[in-house]
Write a protein that holds these residues in place. Structure first.
Motif, PDB file in Angstrom:
ATOM      1  N   GLY A 251      12.535   1.973  -1.601  1.00 52.31           N
ATOM      2  CA  GLY A 251      12.977   2.975  -2.797  1.00 52.31           C
ATOM      3  C   GLY A 251      13.916   3.873  -2.785  1.00 52.31           C
ATOM      4  N   GLY A 252      13.974   4.492  -1.778  1.00 50.43           N
ATOM      5  CA  GLY A 252      15.502   5.277  -0.489  1.00 50.43           C
ATOM      6  C   GLY A 252      16.409   4.464  -0.892  1.00 50.43           C
ATOM      7  N   SER A 253      16.457   2.953  -0.578  1.00 52.24           N
ATOM      8  CA  SER A 253      17.911   1.990  -1.059  1.00 52.24           C
ATOM      9  C   SER A 253      18.447   2.416  -2.163  1.00 52.24           C
ATOM     10  CB  SER A 253      17.949   0.893  -0.351  1.00 52.24           C
ATOM     11  OG  SER A 253      17.221   0.499  -1.264  1.00 52.24           O
ATOM     12  N   TYR A 254      17.326   2.238  -3.469  1.00 53.52           N
ATOM     13  CA  TYR A 254      17.502   2.472  -4.818  1.00 53.52           C
ATOM     14  C   TYR A 254      18.129   3.618  -5.307  1.00 53.52           C
ATOM     15  CZ  TYR A 254      16.507  -2.308  -4.957  1.00 53.52           C
ATOM     16  OH  TYR A 254      16.546  -4.125  -4.854  1.00 53.52           O
ATOM     17  N   LYS A 255      17.685   4.616  -4.531  1.00 55.25           N
ATOM     18  CA  LYS A 255      17.726   5.993  -4.603  1.00 55.25           C
ATOM     19  C   LYS A 255      19.008   6.320  -4.514  1.00 55.25           C
ATOM     20  CE  LYS A 255      16.570  10.787  -4.677  1.00 55.25           C
ATOM     21  NZ  LYS A 255      16.348  11.026  -5.453  1.00 55.25           N
ATOM     22  N   ALA A 256      19.932   5.898  -3.848  1.00 50.90           N
ATOM     23  CA  ALA A 256      20.844   5.949  -3.230  1.00 50.90           C
ATOM     24  C   ALA A 256      22.165   4.770  -3.953  1.00 50.90           C
ATOM     25  CB  ALA A 256      20.912   5.431  -1.468  1.00 50.90           C
TER      26      ALA A 256
ATOM     27  N   LEU B 133       0.861  -1.200  -0.022  1.00 50.67           N
ATOM     28  CA  LEU B 133      -0.167  -0.122   0.061  1.00 50.67           C
ATOM     29  C   LEU B 133       0.741   1.066  -0.132  1.00 50.67           C
ATOM     30  CD1 LEU B 133      -3.277   0.943  -0.097  1.00 50.67           C
ATOM     31  CD2 LEU B 133      -2.851   1.153   2.687  1.00 50.67           C
ATOM     32  N   PHE B 134       2.083   1.534   0.617  1.00 52.37           N
ATOM     33  CA  PHE B 134       2.684   2.644   0.704  1.00 52.37           C
ATOM     34  C   PHE B 134       3.591   2.016   0.159  1.00 52.37           C
ATOM     35  CE2 PHE B 134       4.374   5.543   2.975  1.00 52.37           C
ATOM     36  CZ  PHE B 134       3.752   6.904   3.163  1.00 52.37           C
ATOM     37  N   GLN B 135       4.463   1.552  -0.537  1.00 54.51           N
ATOM     38  CA  GLN B 135       5.486   1.097  -1.876  1.00 54.51           C
ATOM     39  C   GLN B 135       5.394   2.473  -2.542  1.00 54.51           C
ATOM     40  OE1 GLN B 135       8.962  -0.988  -1.939  1.00 54.51           O
ATOM     41  NE2 GLN B 135       7.163  -1.650  -0.982  1.00 54.51           N
ATOM     42  N   ILE B 136       4.473   2.997  -3.531  1.00 54.72           N
ATOM     43  CA  ILE B 136       5.035   3.940  -4.422  1.00 54.72           C
ATOM     44  C   ILE B 136       4.985   5.589  -3.709  1.00 54.72           C
ATOM     45  CG2 ILE B 136       3.730   5.001  -6.426  1.00 54.72           C
ATOM     46  CD1 ILE B 136       2.997   2.394  -7.441  1.00 54.72           C
ATOM     47  N   PRO B 137       4.377   5.340  -2.724  1.00 52.89           N
ATOM     48  CA  PRO B 137       3.664   6.468  -1.580  1.00 52.89           C
ATOM     49  C   PRO B 137       5.761   6.942  -1.037  1.00 52.89           C
ATOM     50  CG  PRO B 137       1.571   5.689  -1.516  1.00 52.89           C
ATOM     51  CD  PRO B 137       2.771   4.837  -2.354  1.00 52.89           C
ATOM     52  N   GLY B 138       5.950   5.856  -0.291  1.00 54.17           N
ATOM     53  CA  GLY B 138       6.963   5.733   0.259  1.00 54.17           C
ATOM     54  C   GLY B 138       8.352   6.347  -0.977  1.00 54.17           C
ATOM     55  N   GLY B 139       8.400   5.604  -1.898  1.00 51.37           N
ATOM     56  CA  GLY B 139       9.242   6.068  -3.425  1.00 51.37           C
ATOM     57  C   GLY B 139       8.968   7.725  -3.106  1.00 51.37           C
TER      58      GLY B 139
ATOM     59  N   SER C 282      16.521   6.825 -14.268  1.00 52.74           N
ATOM     60  CA  SER C 282      17.663   8.750 -13.490  1.00 52.74           C
ATOM     61  C   SER C 282      16.870   8.556 -12.196  1.00 52.74           C
ATOM     62  CB  SER C 282      16.346   9.390 -14.289  1.00 52.74           C
ATOM     63  OG  SER C 282      16.014  10.253 -13.843  1.00 52.74           O
ATOM     64  N   ALA C 283      18.788   8.731 -11.683  1.00 54.51           N
ATOM     65  CA  ALA C 283      18.173   9.318 -10.077  1.00 54.51           C
ATOM     66  C   ALA C 283      16.958   9.889  -9.736  1.00 54.51           C
ATOM     67  CB  ALA C 283      19.508   9.866 -10.079  1.00 54.51           C
ATOM     68  N   LYS C 284      17.014  10.771 -10.301  1.00 54.69           N
ATOM     69  CA  LYS C 284      15.836  11.913  -9.612  1.00 54.69           C
ATOM     70  C   LYS C 284      13.741  10.903  -9.587  1.00 54.69           C
ATOM     71  CE  LYS C 284      12.751  15.737 -12.329  1.00 54.69           C
ATOM     72  NZ  LYS C 284      12.522  16.222 -13.697  1.00 54.69           N
ATOM     73  N   ILE C 285      13.992  10.313 -10.219  1.00 55.16           N
ATOM     74  CA  ILE C 285      12.535   9.007 -10.323  1.00 55.16           C
ATOM     75  C   ILE C 285      13.105   7.466  -9.736  1.00 55.16           C
ATOM     76  CG2 ILE C 285      11.261  10.841 -11.577  1.00 55.16           C
ATOM     77  CD1 ILE C 285      11.604   8.644 -14.033  1.00 55.16           C
ATOM     78  N   MET C 286      13.793   8.039  -9.954  1.00 55.80           N
ATOM     79  CA  MET C 286      14.360   6.169  -8.511  1.00 55.80           C
ATOM     80  C   MET C 286      14.001   5.698  -7.911  1.00 55.80           C
ATOM     81  SD  MET C 286      16.681   3.329  -9.761  1.00 55.80           S
ATOM     82  CE  MET C 286      17.249   3.997 -10.734  1.00 55.80           C
ATOM     83  N   ALA C 287      13.427   6.295  -6.530  1.00 56.42           N
ATOM     84  CA  ALA C 287      12.313   5.766  -5.937  1.00 56.42           C
ATOM     85  C   ALA C 287      11.422   5.324  -6.392  1.00 56.42           C
ATOM     86  CB  ALA C 287      12.391   6.666  -4.532  1.00 56.42           C
ATOM     87  N   SER C 288      10.602   6.345  -7.135  1.00 54.51           N
ATOM     88  CA  SER C 288       9.470   5.635  -7.496  1.00 54.51           C
ATOM     89  C   SER C 288       9.329   5.274  -8.237  1.00 54.51           C
ATOM     90  CB  SER C 288       9.266   7.641  -7.790  1.00 54.51           C
ATOM     91  OG  SER C 288       8.935   8.607  -7.399  1.00 54.51           O
ATOM     92  N   GLY C 289      10.480   5.371  -9.686  1.00 52.74           N
ATOM     93  CA  GLY C 289      10.260   4.229 -10.531  1.00 52.74           C
ATOM     94  C   GLY C 289      10.464   2.562  -9.934  1.00 52.74           C
TER      95      GLY C 289
END
Length: 399
Positions: free
Chosen positions: A91-96, A34-40, A324-331
């Motif tokens: 999402g946050g870890s992949y963005k990092a 449920l919170f995966q995409i909002p969390g990203g 891209s890093a810009k939308i990595m967390a969401s993607g």
């Protein structure tokens, strides 16, 4: 991961059927999905440092709270809220990784990061079995929540969202990152120019989401029910179950890093790390549930883990190299959301199949079919384009 070892004892303590036990695991994934995409999206907006640290502290608190639950409905609620908090992590870890590593190293970096899915269960299996054997299942949850609180605080104060702000990064590394960003152009359009709204319209995102859904039907089924299978079907003691449950993940630690590394070497065609290994994992699972001797079961469970984790390392290398890093967390969170949905469905469905059939065979067949479907979908991803490796640079370019 501790709950998979504790599950038979929770079931006995609360007088739960296999279906009800499976729902305990599934409720975590309900919140997680449920919170995966909002969390990203939160990580993309506020930076991964804050979101990841808060997520770890959140689920550490609920890990400890699990040990104080005596009523089944409240247990389900705690598991659900637990999942809400942890959903912000992937999402946050992949963005990092996308922020700090150039494209050529992201597969290896992702493989190393993904050892949380191998070393974690390995340590948890042995530690949980030892603690449960001495003090009972409640104590293990109370104890396991404490390290996460310390780690979350450390991340809050030590991590940096921008590599330029990190005191230990060199000028050469910053220059390499900048050069890598400049190379992410195709047909005159950068990946970083692509909005999240545009990304949701692209087939490759949904291909990867479906691959991960079916793969996680198998992964979370395997992870959730392996200890119960060893105890109930093979008659292992608690400590032996802890040791034998850890073995596949120790093997997987090597495999997942190797999968990411090989994927970097096959950058133009990363899907070919996933496809054959997913199919080989299915074959190993088939021989595992057909095996009669304990030795054969352990060998084939380790082989299944090796191939599945190798496939996982290659798959997430493909994902991290595609946004891209810009939308990595969401993607990446969108892809992982589908895996979370599978995580909700699989433990509950397998528990139901075990209850209704009276054996684990039907659940193994479900896992094998899901791996085959994941491999077939992966084959539909384009291998090479006129510009080189498959990624969103080419997929999102204007013609």
């Amino acid at each position: 991961m501790v709950i998979t070892i504790a599950l038979p004892f929770i079931g006995e303590d609360l007088n739960l059927s296999k279906t009800a036990q499976g729902l305990l695991i599934s409720m975590f994934f309900a919140g997680y999905a449920l919170f995966q995409i909002p969390g990203g999206m939160l990580s993309d907006k506020f930076g991964f440092r804050r979101v990841v640290s808060v997520a770890i502290i959140w689920w550490s608190i609920f890990t400890s709270l699990t040990g104080f639950i005596f009523v089944y409905p409240l247990f389900l609620l705690v598991r659900f809220v637990f999942g809400l908090g942890e959903a912000c992590l992937p999402g946050g870890s992949y963005k990092a990784i996308a922020t700090y590593f150039p494209s050529k190293q992201r597969g290896t970096a992702t493989g190393i990061q993904s050892t949380v899915n191998t070393l974690g269960p390995a340590v948890a299996a042995i530690a949980a079995a030892a603690i449960i054997g001495l003090y009972g299942w409640r104590v293990v949850f109370i104890v396991m929540g404490i390290p996460g609180l310390l780690i979350g605080i450390y991340i809050w104060f030590k991590f940096k969202d921008n590599p330029k702000d990190h005191p230990k990064i060199s000028k050469e590394e910053l220059a390499e990152l900048e050069e890598d960003n400049l190379q992410q152009e195709s047909h005159g359009k950068k990946k970083s120019d692509v909005s999240l709204k545009e990304l949701f319209k692209k087939p490759i995102l949904w291909q990867m989401a479906l691959i991960w859904f079916f793969f996680d039907i198998t992964f979370w089924g395997f992870t959730s029910w392996l200890p119960s299978y060893l105890i109930n079907e093979k008659g292992l003691s608690l400590m032996d179950t802890g040791i034998y449950s850890a073995l596949p993940y120790l093997v997987g630690t090597v495999a997942i890093v190797l999968g990411g590394y090989i994927s970097d070497k096959m950058k133009a065609n990363r899907k070919w790390v996933f496809v054959p290994n997913a199919l080989a994992g299915g074959v190993a699972l088939y021989f595992m549930f057909q095996a009669q001797s304990l030795t054969a079961v352990i060998i084939f469970q380790c082989l299944a883990a090796f191939f599945m984790f190798m496939a996982q390392g290659g798959f997430w290398a493909l994902v991290v190299d595609s946004f891209s890093a810009k939308i990595m967390a969401s993607g990446s969170a969108t892809v992982n959301c589908f895996g979370s949905i599978a995580g909700f469905i699989s433990p509950f469905l397998m528990g139901y199949l075990i209850d209704t059939s009276g054996s684990y065979n039907s659940s193994f067949i479900l896992m094998i079919i899901a791996l085959v479907i994941a491999a077939i979908i992966a084959l539909t991803i384009s291998g090479k384009t006129e510009d080189g490796p498959v990624n969103l640079t080419s997929k999102l370019g204007t013609n």
